[in-house]
Design a protein around this motif. Structure first.
Motif, mmCIF file in Angstrom:
data_model
loop_
_atom_site.group_PDB
_atom_site.id
_atom_site.type_symbol
_atom_site.label_atom_id
_atom_site.label_comp_id
_atom_site.label_asym_id
_atom_site.label_seq_id
_atom_site.Cartn_x
_atom_site.Cartn_y
_atom_site.Cartn_z
ATOM 1 N N HIS A 66 0.809 -1.218 0.000
ATOM 2 C CA HIS A 66 0.000 0.000 0.000
ATOM 3 C C HIS A 66 0.846 1.273 0.000
ATOM 4 O O HIS A 66 0.651 2.144 -0.849
ATOM 5 C CB HIS A 66 -0.986 -0.035 1.173
ATOM 6 C CG HIS A 66 -1.950 1.101 1.183
ATOM 7 N ND1 HIS A 66 -1.762 2.210 1.963
ATOM 8 C CD2 HIS A 66 -3.083 1.309 0.483
ATOM 9 C CE1 HIS A 66 -2.767 3.049 1.749
ATOM 10 N NE2 HIS A 66 -3.577 2.528 0.865
ATOM 11 N N GLN A 74 -7.865 4.135 -1.083
ATOM 12 C CA GLN A 74 -8.745 4.096 0.085
ATOM 13 C C GLN A 74 -9.912 3.184 -0.213
ATOM 14 O O GLN A 74 -10.191 2.892 -1.366
ATOM 15 C CB GLN A 74 -9.313 5.492 0.360
ATOM 16 C CG GLN A 74 -8.325 6.520 0.848
ATOM 17 C CD GLN A 74 -9.010 7.865 1.023
ATOM 18 O OE1 GLN A 74 -10.122 7.936 1.512
ATOM 19 N NE2 GLN A 74 -8.341 8.923 0.594
ATOM 20 N N THR A 75 -10.616 2.783 0.853
ATOM 21 C CA THR A 75 -11.785 1.943 0.611
ATOM 22 C C THR A 75 -13.028 2.795 0.306
ATOM 23 O O THR A 75 -13.966 2.303 -0.299
ATOM 24 C CB THR A 75 -12.091 1.044 1.824
ATOM 25 O OG1 THR A 75 -12.230 1.877 2.973
ATOM 26 C CG2 THR A 75 -10.982 0.030 2.059
ATOM 27 N N LEU B 18 -5.453 -5.204 -4.356
ATOM 28 C CA LEU B 18 -5.021 -3.810 -4.202
ATOM 29 C C LEU B 18 -4.767 -3.172 -5.577
ATOM 30 O O LEU B 18 -5.247 -2.084 -5.865
ATOM 31 C CB LEU B 18 -3.748 -3.749 -3.341
ATOM 32 C CG LEU B 18 -3.138 -2.360 -3.130
ATOM 33 C CD1 LEU B 18 -4.100 -1.459 -2.362
ATOM 34 C CD2 LEU B 18 -1.810 -2.451 -2.381
ATOM 35 N N THR B 23 -10.481 -3.039 -3.699
ATOM 36 C CA THR B 23 -10.700 -2.705 -2.288
ATOM 37 C C THR B 23 -11.323 -1.312 -2.168
ATOM 38 O O THR B 23 -11.573 -0.839 -1.074
ATOM 39 C CB THR B 23 -9.390 -2.762 -1.460
ATOM 40 O OG1 THR B 23 -8.468 -1.794 -1.979
ATOM 41 C CG2 THR B 23 -8.757 -4.144 -1.513
ATOM 42 N N ASP B 24 -11.547 -0.660 -3.319
ATOM 43 C CA ASP B 24 -12.214 0.648 -3.326
ATOM 44 C C ASP B 24 -13.706 0.425 -3.574
ATOM 45 O O ASP B 24 -14.105 -0.006 -4.657
ATOM 46 C CB ASP B 24 -11.601 1.516 -4.435
ATOM 47 C CG ASP B 24 -12.179 2.923 -4.444
ATOM 48 O OD1 ASP B 24 -13.240 3.138 -3.812
ATOM 49 O OD2 ASP B 24 -11.572 3.796 -5.078
ATOM 50 N N PRO B 104 -11.627 -8.521 -0.440
ATOM 51 C CA PRO B 104 -11.225 -7.123 -0.230
ATOM 52 C C PRO B 104 -11.386 -6.659 1.215
ATOM 53 O O PRO B 104 -10.609 -5.827 1.686
ATOM 54 C CB PRO B 104 -12.160 -6.346 -1.163
ATOM 55 C CG PRO B 104 -12.476 -7.314 -2.246
ATOM 56 C CD PRO B 104 -12.556 -8.653 -1.578
ATOM 57 N N SER B 108 -7.993 -5.057 2.774
ATOM 58 C CA SER B 108 -7.924 -3.626 3.078
ATOM 59 C C SER B 108 -7.866 -3.350 4.576
ATOM 60 O O SER B 108 -7.957 -2.197 4.999
ATOM 61 C CB SER B 108 -9.145 -2.902 2.479
ATOM 62 O OG SER B 108 -10.326 -3.351 3.095
ATOM 63 N N TYR B 111 -5.611 -0.454 5.803
ATOM 64 C CA TYR B 111 -5.869 0.951 5.448
ATOM 65 C C TYR B 111 -7.360 1.269 5.358
ATOM 66 O O TYR B 111 -7.737 2.332 4.873
ATOM 67 C CB TYR B 111 -5.150 1.322 4.133
ATOM 68 C CG TYR B 111 -5.483 0.427 2.961
ATOM 69 C CD1 TYR B 111 -4.761 -0.742 2.739
ATOM 70 C CD2 TYR B 111 -6.506 0.747 2.085
ATOM 71 C CE1 TYR B 111 -5.065 -1.563 1.674
ATOM 72 C CE2 TYR B 111 -6.812 -0.063 1.010
ATOM 73 C CZ TYR B 111 -6.082 -1.223 0.822
ATOM 74 O OH TYR B 111 -6.387 -2.046 -0.238
ATOM 75 N N GLY B 112 -8.192 0.356 5.857
ATOM 76 C CA GLY B 112 -9.638 0.553 5.773
ATOM 77 C C GLY B 112 -10.242 1.283 6.961
ATOM 78 O O GLY B 112 -11.444 1.558 6.979
#
Lengths: 142, 144
Positions: A66, A74-75, B18, B23-24, B104, B108, B111-112
């Motif tokens: 990342h 970002q999610t 990623l 994951t977005d 996902p 994530s 960073y989620g």
């Protein structure tokens, strides 16, 4: 020109490679819900260590990558925790009842022309689309 | 050896999720939302992921065992039952609501933020309560 789809294709190939490694190496179908679900409900038994190792890679690799390749990723998950909890419960219950999710039924099922995989994928995409369109455009709540 | 292969497969899966942008949640919901600003990315991810798997499934035919000695998965079951349909519809509803599916959601985690963690805990709770619910569906199907 929007080139996001190229990243989608490249990432997709890596996901497929992951599934191929798991299948040819360990003889397993790479399904995220089955791997986590087997640990959560205790049905994994003999494959617990293998599933934990898989999850360690799945969670750990993005920790390394990342900041290197996508620090801005970002999610964009909704901040409405009620929606988040409801969605999480539905995804958890649904994938275990159906015995698969996007990776198991979608990627691994469709690629072996499994009728179950194809039917599951059609139904979860339709249900997802209808739910999103209804709640976003008709009711305006998400 | 099995553990190393599982770690490699998991790492590749996380990297692919990623890189692909899956994951977005806006990309996933963008694909599901045909009345919004439609985003085709998910179709490319699916297509891209299916290609290596097509080759992998072909390579399993004619071979007895996987690299580490274990058997390959049995042939896909043909029957489409109530569990498959009901479960997939419930999963799809949750997927549409939040834009996250199990892979996902795990990828994530780092960073989620809090929301991502809450989703993961709720999903695990759902997985924990699912087996008796599934059994109930089977009973209902048998009674019908």
């Amino acid at each position: 020109m929007n080139i996001e789809w190229i990243w989608g294709l490249c990432g997709g190939l890596v996901i497929g490679l992951a599934g191929a490694v798991y299948l040819l190496g360990n003889g397993r179908i790479m399904g995220a819900s089955g791997i986590l679900g087997g640990l959560v409900d205790g049905s994994a038994k003999g494959s617990m260590a293998e599933k934990l190792a898989f999850i360690a890679g799945l969670v750990g690799m993005p920790v390394l990558l990342h900041p290197l390749i996508a620090p801005e990723a970002q999610t964009h998950l909704t901040s409405n925790l009620g929606v988040v909890i409801l969605a999480g419960l539905l995804v958890g219950i649904g994938t275990r009842i159906a015995n698969g999710c996007t990776s198991g039924h979608g990627v691994c099922g469709i690629s072996r022309f499994s009728l179950r995989g194809i039917v599951a994928t059609v139904f979860y995409i339709l249900a997802g689309g209808v739910t999103l369109v209804l709640l976003r455009h008709v009711m305006g709540v998400i | 050896m099995r553990l190393i292969i599982a770690l490699i497969a998991g790492s590749l899966f996380g990297a692919g999720l990623l890189i692909s942008g899956m994951t977005d949640t806006t990309k996933v919901q963008g694909w599901l939302d045909v009345f919004g600003n439609w985003d085709p990315t998910l179709a490319f991810v699916m297509g891209g992921a299916i290609l290596p798997m097509l080759v992998a499934w072909r390579m399993t035919t004619g071979r007895q065992n996987a690299l580490t000695g274990g058997a390959f998965p049995p042939p896909a079951k043909p029957e489409v039952d109530r569990r498959l349909i009901v479960g997939s519809v419930l999963f799809g509803m949750g997927w549409g609501l939040a834009g996250l599916c199990p892979g996902p959601a795990m990828a994530s985690l780092s960073y989620g933020g809090l929301g991502g963690l809450v989703f993961l805990v709720a999903m695990a709770a759902g997985m924990f309560v699912a087996p008796p619910l599934g059994a109930q569906l089977d009973r209902a199907a048998n009674a019908a």
